[in-house]
Design a protein around this motif. Structure first.
Motif, PDB file in Angstrom:
ATOM      1  N   VAL A 111      10.703  -5.957 -15.605  1.00  0.00           N
ATOM      2  CA  VAL A 111      10.873  -7.049 -16.561  1.00  0.00           C
ATOM      3  C   VAL A 111       9.683  -7.079 -17.509  1.00  0.00           C
ATOM      4  N   LYS A 112       9.957  -7.257 -18.802  1.00  0.00           N
ATOM      5  CA  LYS A 112       8.911  -7.438 -19.797  1.00  0.00           C
ATOM      6  C   LYS A 112       9.242  -8.660 -20.650  1.00  0.00           C
ATOM      7  N   LEU A 113       8.199  -9.289 -21.175  1.00  0.00           N
ATOM      8  CA  LEU A 113       8.370 -10.370 -22.129  1.00  0.00           C
ATOM      9  C   LEU A 113       7.673  -9.985 -23.421  1.00  0.00           C
ATOM     10  N   TYR A 114       8.362 -10.179 -24.543  1.00  0.00           N
ATOM     11  CA  TYR A 114       7.855  -9.773 -25.847  1.00  0.00           C
ATOM     12  C   TYR A 114       7.741 -10.964 -26.789  1.00  0.00           C
ATOM     13  N   LYS A 115       6.793 -10.879 -27.713  1.00  0.00           N
ATOM     14  CA  LYS A 115       6.703 -11.836 -28.806  1.00  0.00           C
ATOM     15  C   LYS A 115       7.811 -11.540 -29.812  1.00  0.00           C
ATOM     16  N   ASN A 116       8.103 -12.519 -30.644  1.00  0.00           N
ATOM     17  CA  ASN A 116       9.105 -12.379 -31.701  1.00  0.00           C
ATOM     18  C   ASN A 116       8.452 -11.780 -32.941  1.00  0.00           C
ATOM     19  N   ASP A 117       8.883 -10.585 -33.323  1.00  0.00           N
ATOM     20  CA  ASP A 117       8.348  -9.909 -34.501  1.00  0.00           C
ATOM     21  C   ASP A 117       9.454  -9.806 -35.545  1.00  0.00           C
ATOM     22  N   GLY A 119      12.287 -11.295 -35.733  1.00  0.00           N
ATOM     23  CA  GLY A 119      13.625 -11.219 -35.155  1.00  0.00           C
ATOM     24  C   GLY A 119      13.846 -10.081 -34.191  1.00  0.00           C
ATOM     25  N   PHE A 120      12.811  -9.267 -33.935  1.00  0.00           N
ATOM     26  CA  PHE A 120      12.913  -8.156 -33.006  1.00  0.00           C
ATOM     27  C   PHE A 120      11.808  -8.259 -31.950  1.00  0.00           C
ATOM     28  N   PRO A 121      12.006  -7.665 -30.780  1.00  0.00           N
ATOM     29  CA  PRO A 121      10.931  -7.646 -29.787  1.00  0.00           C
ATOM     30  C   PRO A 121       9.690  -6.968 -30.347  1.00  0.00           C
ATOM     31  N   GLY A 122       8.539  -7.660 -30.226  1.00  0.00           N
ATOM     32  CA  GLY A 122       7.280  -7.136 -30.750  1.00  0.00           C
ATOM     33  C   GLY A 122       6.296  -6.800 -29.645  1.00  0.00           C
ATOM     34  N   GLU A 123       5.077  -7.353 -29.741  1.00  0.00           N
ATOM     35  CA  GLU A 123       4.065  -7.094 -28.736  1.00  0.00           C
ATOM     36  C   GLU A 123       4.446  -7.768 -27.411  1.00  0.00           C
ATOM     37  N   VAL A 124       4.005  -7.148 -26.315  1.00  0.00           N
ATOM     38  CA  VAL A 124       4.275  -7.759 -25.012  1.00  0.00           C
ATOM     39  C   VAL A 124       3.426  -9.015 -24.861  1.00  0.00           C
ATOM     40  N   ILE A 125       3.970 -10.013 -24.183  1.00  0.00           N
ATOM     41  CA  ILE A 125       3.256 -11.265 -23.948  1.00  0.00           C
ATOM     42  C   ILE A 125       2.297 -11.113 -22.774  1.00  0.00           C
ATOM     43  N   SER A 126       2.733 -10.377 -21.762  1.00  0.00           N
ATOM     44  CA  SER A 126       1.899 -10.207 -20.573  1.00  0.00           C
ATOM     45  C   SER A 126       1.914  -8.742 -20.153  1.00  0.00           C
ATOM     46  N   TYR A 127       0.745  -8.253 -19.728  1.00  0.00           N
ATOM     47  CA  TYR A 127       0.647  -6.879 -19.248  1.00  0.00           C
ATOM     48  C   TYR A 127       0.824  -6.792 -17.735  1.00  0.00           C
ATOM     49  N   ASP A 128       1.197  -7.901 -17.106  1.00  0.00           N
ATOM     50  CA  ASP A 128       1.473  -7.874 -15.677  1.00  0.00           C
ATOM     51  C   ASP A 128       2.648  -6.944 -15.395  1.00  0.00           C
ATOM     52  N   LYS A 155       5.208 -19.954 -30.245  1.00  0.00           N
ATOM     53  CA  LYS A 155       5.854 -20.888 -31.171  1.00  0.00           C
ATOM     54  C   LYS A 155       7.081 -20.291 -31.842  1.00  0.00           C
ATOM     55  N   ASP A 156       7.125 -18.963 -31.988  1.00  0.00           N
ATOM     56  CA  ASP A 156       8.259 -18.302 -32.649  1.00  0.00           C
ATOM     57  C   ASP A 156       9.321 -17.820 -31.669  1.00  0.00           C
ATOM     58  N   GLY A 157       9.218 -18.235 -30.403  1.00  0.00           N
ATOM     59  CA  GLY A 157      10.174 -17.787 -29.412  1.00  0.00           C
ATOM     60  C   GLY A 157       9.731 -16.509 -28.736  1.00  0.00           C
ATOM     61  N   PHE A 158      10.566 -16.004 -27.831  1.00  0.00           N
ATOM     62  CA  PHE A 158      10.194 -14.816 -27.060  1.00  0.00           C
ATOM     63  C   PHE A 158      11.438 -14.059 -26.611  1.00  0.00           C
ATOM     64  N   PHE A 159      11.218 -12.834 -26.161  1.00  0.00           N
ATOM     65  CA  PHE A 159      12.278 -11.988 -25.625  1.00  0.00           C
ATOM     66  C   PHE A 159      11.989 -11.685 -24.152  1.00  0.00           C
ATOM     67  N   VAL A 160      13.035 -11.678 -23.353  1.00  0.00           N
ATOM     68  CA  VAL A 160      12.960 -11.200 -21.967  1.00  0.00           C
ATOM     69  C   VAL A 160      13.752  -9.906 -21.892  1.00  0.00           C
ATOM     70  N   SER A 161      13.131  -8.852 -21.365  1.00  0.00           N
ATOM     71  CA  SER A 161      13.839  -7.572 -21.275  1.00  0.00           C
ATOM     72  C   SER A 161      13.995  -7.135 -19.830  1.00  0.00           C
TER      73      SER A 161
END
Length: 255
Positions: A111-117, A119-128, A155-161
């Protein structure tokens, strides 16, 4: 470190591989404390379905991500992620019965979580390194506890992959898994990505196109929106445009 990723087919490999240099950004260091503030817990439910024909077939070479918008400025911490899965009956004739015996599987996911770039998945939120093992005993939804990972919603939302890593043994150890099946045809041997269980149910109850996919050897391994005209899929032709992941999060009150 210091070079861009190089993705090439494994057949006819050259003796020398030329890599392009790349400036690496060091992983961010996060300093956090347990918030001693009142909060209320809110949840977005997952969308479940046991219909085999309404499912995404996970493969090792693909990753699927779902966008969650942030509708206000309140501080929010993600505590659980709810991944819907489809259980298949051992007996096809009894597939529509809730009490039918289910096919066994033991699959490792990442599982990864990404910042909103934009409207697309951008940088990862956590490197865990967030992984979990799902089996048929988990039922039709896997509830992943991430309360200890300090995942605060941008603030711009996030993605779960979600990305399948392969099947495991009973102890959770990853087994050797074939990424492709070789099928002989008139034109030669064709490699077909291996589909892993469990299947991931898609839904038509979400109007927005919040689901994105990427595949290693398609579109230069870049994210694409799961939408008609962009992706050719029987799911989209049936109006099934999203993988309905759910989340639970804490909404902290102002001091």
């Amino acid at each position: 470190m210091g070079y861009k990723d190089l993705i090439i087919p494994t057949h006819n490999l050259p003796k020398t591989l030329i890599l392009d240099t790349q400036t690496n950004i060091l992983d961010e260091v996060l300093i956090s404390v347990e918030l001693d503030r009142k909060y209320k817990e809110e949840s977005l439910k997952p969308y479940l379905d046991d219909d085999y024909y309404k499912c995404w077939l996970p493969t090792i070479e693909s990753e699927i991500a779902v966008f969650f918008p942030n509708n206000d400025n309140n501080l929010k911490k993600i505590t659980n992620i709810h991944f819907p899965i489809t259980l298949e009956s051992k007996d096809w004739e009894k597939r529509n019965r809730k009490n039918s015996d289910k096919k066994a599987f033991s699959t490792l996911f990442k599982v990864k979580l990404y910042k909103n770039d934009n409207g697309f998945p951008g940088e990862v939120i956590s490197y865990d390194n967030i992984v979990f093992r799902a089996t048929e005993k988990n039922g039709d939804v896997f509830n992943l506890d991430v309360s200890s990972n300090d995942l605060f919603i941008p603030k711009d939302g996030f993605f779960v992959s979600l990305q399948v890593l392969g099947y495991t043994d009973k102890t959770g150890k990853l087994l050797p898994n074939k990424k492709y099946k070789e099928i002989k045809s008139k034109g030669g041997v064709v490699k077909i990505p291996t589909n892993f269980r469990p299947l991931l149910p898609f839904t038509d109850e979400i109007l927005e196109h919040n689901t994105f996919i990427k595949r290693v050897f398609v579109n230069n391994n870049q994210w694409v929106q799961f939408k008609r005209g962009i992706v050719d899929s029987s799911l989209l032709k049936s109006g099934l445009n999203n993988y309905g992941v759910g989340v639970t999060y804490r909404v902290y009150k102002e001091d």
